[in-house]
Design a protein around this motif. Structure first.
Motif, PDB file in Angstrom:
ATOM      1  N   THR A   7       0.830  -1.194   0.000  1.00 49.25           N
ATOM      2  CA  THR A   7       0.000   0.000   0.000  1.00 49.25           C
ATOM      3  C   THR A   7       0.866   1.247   0.000  1.00 49.25           C
ATOM      4  N   LEU A   8       1.886   1.272   0.840  1.00 49.55           N
ATOM      5  CA  LEU A   8       2.777   2.425   0.919  1.00 49.55           C
ATOM      6  C   LEU A   8       3.518   2.612  -0.402  1.00 49.55           C
ATOM      7  N   THR A   9       4.051   1.544  -0.959  1.00 53.62           N
ATOM      8  CA  THR A   9       4.778   1.624  -2.227  1.00 53.62           C
ATOM      9  C   THR A   9       3.856   2.072  -3.352  1.00 53.62           C
ATOM     10  N   PHE A  10       2.669   1.500  -3.411  1.00 53.82           N
ATOM     11  CA  PHE A  10       1.661   1.806  -4.419  1.00 53.82           C
ATOM     12  C   PHE A  10       1.338   3.301  -4.390  1.00 53.82           C
ATOM     13  N   GLY A  11       1.055   3.834  -3.199  1.00 49.70           N
ATOM     14  CA  GLY A  11       0.692   5.237  -3.071  1.00 49.70           C
ATOM     15  C   GLY A  11       1.854   6.176  -3.310  1.00 49.70           C
ATOM     16  N   SER A 101     -14.925  -5.422   3.904  1.00 52.99           N
ATOM     17  CA  SER A 101     -15.972  -6.219   4.551  1.00 52.99           C
ATOM     18  C   SER A 101     -15.472  -7.520   5.146  1.00 52.99           C
ATOM     19  N   HIS A 102     -14.293  -7.972   4.708  1.00 56.62           N
ATOM     20  CA  HIS A 102     -13.720  -9.233   5.182  1.00 56.62           C
ATOM     21  C   HIS A 102     -12.535  -8.991   6.115  1.00 56.62           C
ATOM     22  N   SER A 103     -12.389  -7.748   6.596  1.00 60.42           N
ATOM     23  CA  SER A 103     -11.312  -7.338   7.514  1.00 60.42           C
ATOM     24  C   SER A 103      -9.929  -7.350   6.870  1.00 60.42           C
ATOM     25  N   ASN A 104      -9.863  -7.222   5.559  1.00 60.60           N
ATOM     26  CA  ASN A 104      -8.590  -7.080   4.853  1.00 60.60           C
ATOM     27  C   ASN A 104      -8.352  -5.599   4.551  1.00 60.60           C
ATOM     28  N   VAL A 105      -7.088  -5.209   4.485  1.00 65.98           N
ATOM     29  CA  VAL A 105      -6.757  -3.827   4.151  1.00 65.98           C
ATOM     30  C   VAL A 105      -7.010  -3.594   2.664  1.00 65.98           C
ATOM     31  N   GLN A 106      -7.730  -2.510   2.366  1.00 67.91           N
ATOM     32  CA  GLN A 106      -7.999  -2.119   0.987  1.00 67.91           C
ATOM     33  C   GLN A 106      -7.471  -0.705   0.768  1.00 67.91           C
ATOM     34  N   LEU A 133      -7.776   3.850  -8.267  1.00 68.89           N
ATOM     35  CA  LEU A 133      -7.168   2.521  -8.308  1.00 68.89           C
ATOM     36  C   LEU A 133      -7.305   1.945  -6.904  1.00 68.89           C
ATOM     37  N   THR A 134      -7.647   0.688  -6.823  1.00 68.94           N
ATOM     38  CA  THR A 134      -7.744   0.014  -5.544  1.00 68.94           C
ATOM     39  C   THR A 134      -7.236  -1.405  -5.710  1.00 68.94           C
ATOM     40  N   SER A 135      -7.106  -2.109  -4.624  1.00 67.61           N
ATOM     41  CA  SER A 135      -6.788  -3.538  -4.690  1.00 67.61           C
ATOM     42  C   SER A 135      -7.479  -4.220  -3.523  1.00 67.61           C
ATOM     43  N   ARG A 136      -7.893  -5.445  -3.776  1.00 69.85           N
ATOM     44  CA  ARG A 136      -8.594  -6.232  -2.758  1.00 69.85           C
ATOM     45  C   ARG A 136      -8.037  -7.647  -2.764  1.00 69.85           C
ATOM     46  N   ALA A 137      -7.968  -8.217  -1.572  1.00 67.28           N
ATOM     47  CA  ALA A 137      -7.446  -9.582  -1.443  1.00 67.28           C
ATOM     48  C   ALA A 137      -8.335 -10.590  -2.163  1.00 67.28           C
ATOM     49  N   ASP A 138      -9.643 -10.329  -2.224  1.00 66.81           N
ATOM     50  CA  ASP A 138     -10.572 -11.286  -2.836  1.00 66.81           C
ATOM     51  C   ASP A 138     -10.808 -11.046  -4.330  1.00 66.81           C
ATOM     52  N   ILE A 139     -10.162 -10.029  -4.893  1.00 71.75           N
ATOM     53  CA  ILE A 139     -10.289  -9.753  -6.326  1.00 71.75           C
ATOM     54  C   ILE A 139      -8.883  -9.649  -6.915  1.00 71.75           C
ATOM     55  N   TYR A 140      -8.510 -10.586  -7.735  1.00 64.98           N
ATOM     56  CA  TYR A 140      -7.195 -10.613  -8.397  1.00 64.98           C
ATOM     57  C   TYR A 140      -6.018 -10.567  -7.424  1.00 64.98           C
ATOM     58  N   ASN A 142      -5.043  -8.828  -4.810  1.00 62.87           N
ATOM     59  CA  ASN A 142      -4.463  -7.500  -4.556  1.00 62.87           C
ATOM     60  C   ASN A 142      -3.829  -6.835  -5.766  1.00 62.87           C
ATOM     61  N   PHE A 143      -4.086  -7.309  -6.960  1.00 62.85           N
ATOM     62  CA  PHE A 143      -3.602  -6.623  -8.157  1.00 62.85           C
ATOM     63  C   PHE A 143      -4.413  -5.330  -8.307  1.00 62.85           C
ATOM     64  N   PRO A 144      -3.779  -4.182  -8.542  1.00 69.72           N
ATOM     65  CA  PRO A 144      -4.519  -2.915  -8.652  1.00 69.72           C
ATOM     66  C   PRO A 144      -5.563  -2.954  -9.770  1.00 69.72           C
ATOM     67  N   ILE A 145      -6.763  -2.496  -9.442  1.00 69.40           N
ATOM     68  CA  ILE A 145      -7.854  -2.432 -10.407  1.00 69.40           C
ATOM     69  C   ILE A 145      -8.440  -1.019 -10.408  1.00 69.40           C
ATOM     70  N   PRO A 146      -8.818  -0.504 -11.577  1.00 71.30           N
ATOM     71  CA  PRO A 146      -9.398   0.835 -11.656  1.00 71.30           C
ATOM     72  C   PRO A 146     -10.904   0.804 -11.404  1.00 71.30           C
ATOM     73  N   GLY A 147     -11.444   1.950 -11.061  1.00 68.27           N
ATOM     74  CA  GLY A 147     -12.886   2.064 -10.890  1.00 68.27           C
ATOM     75  C   GLY A 147     -13.334   3.508 -10.965  1.00 68.27           C
ATOM     76  N   ILE A 148     -14.626   3.681 -11.204  1.00 67.02           N
ATOM     77  CA  ILE A 148     -15.276   4.992 -11.184  1.00 67.02           C
ATOM     78  C   ILE A 148     -16.593   4.802 -10.450  1.00 67.02           C
ATOM     79  N   LEU A 149     -16.831   5.653  -9.443  1.00 67.26           N
ATOM     80  CA  LEU A 149     -18.053   5.563  -8.648  1.00 67.26           C
ATOM     81  C   LEU A 149     -18.644   6.944  -8.419  1.00 67.26           C
ATOM     82  N   PRO A 150     -19.971   7.007  -8.225  1.00 71.56           N
ATOM     83  CA  PRO A 150     -20.586   8.283  -7.862  1.00 71.56           C
ATOM     84  C   PRO A 150     -20.296   8.597  -6.397  1.00 71.56           C
ATOM     85  N   ILE A 151     -20.178   9.886  -6.088  1.00 67.47           N
ATOM     86  CA  ILE A 151     -20.009  10.326  -4.699  1.00 67.47           C
ATOM     87  C   ILE A 151     -20.940  11.503  -4.428  1.00 67.47           C
TER      88      ILE A 151
END
Length: 184
Positions: A7-11, A101-106, A133-140, A142-151
């Motif tokens: 996470t630190l390296t990624f950011g 939701s699964h107590s993993n760092v995202q 860009l985010t990464s999740r333990a349960d999706i790929y 922890n490979f970084p994946i892009p996204g767009i969401l409303p806020i």
């Protein structure tokens, strides 16, 4: 791989070049324009502290057993820089990490833009989007994946309460994610 280290390296790898617009010198005008815009936010924006608050799984999309297995209290922390642009709209860049939701760092690195209504010196609200860009333990794994969401946000001076909707189907997505942001 150690999640905290990645996470630190990624950011760090993505945020440090923003300190100078010289890093934006490419052969592609649209990349240069976007990079310079983000660099301007970094250099002229104010500092923000992000505090993830809650992840609410919409009850119609999940069985009660699944809801009971989720962690909805979202601990975490983030840092960003933001500003109100000439049109009075909010824009910012951020790096935040929180418990999923699964107590993993995202981790999440992104840009946000909101069209605002109301005086920024008092109560005001916004609606817009975040690209990230985010990464999740349960999706790929922890490979970084892009996204767009409303806020959307409700703000009082430099404090804001924000939410984003993560769309999905039965048993996935359909989440409201809440966080606060304090500018200083």
């Amino acid at each position: 791989m150690n999640i905290k280290h990645s996470t630190l390296t990624f950011g760090t790898a993505l945020l440090l070049p923003l300190a100078t617009s010289a890093a934006c010198d490419t052969d592609y005008a649209w990349i240069d324009k976007s990079c310079n815009h983000v660099s301007d936010i970094w250099n002229s924006g104010k500092q923000d502290l992000y505090l993830p608050l809650w992840t609410h799984h919409l009850r119609f999309a999940y069985d009660q057993d699944k809801i009971d297995s989720f962690r909805e209290f979202t601990w975490g922390l983030g840092y960003g820089r933001s500003r109100y642009n000439a049109a009075g709209n909010w824009e910012g860049i951020y790096l935040m990490a929180f418990s999923d939701s699964h107590s993993n760092v995202q981790p999440m690195l992104g840009y946000g833009h909101q069209w605002m209504t109301g005086p920024t010196s008092g109560l005001h609200a916004g609606i817009g989007y975040t690209a990230f860009l985010t990464s999740r333990a349960d999706i790929y794994k922890n490979f970084p994946i892009p996204g767009i969401l409303p806020i959307a946000s409700v703000n009082y001076r430099q404090y804001s309460l924000n939410t984003s909707y993560v769309p999905g189907g039965r048993g996935n997505g359909n989440i409201l994610f809440f966080w606060s942001r304090l500018g200083f």
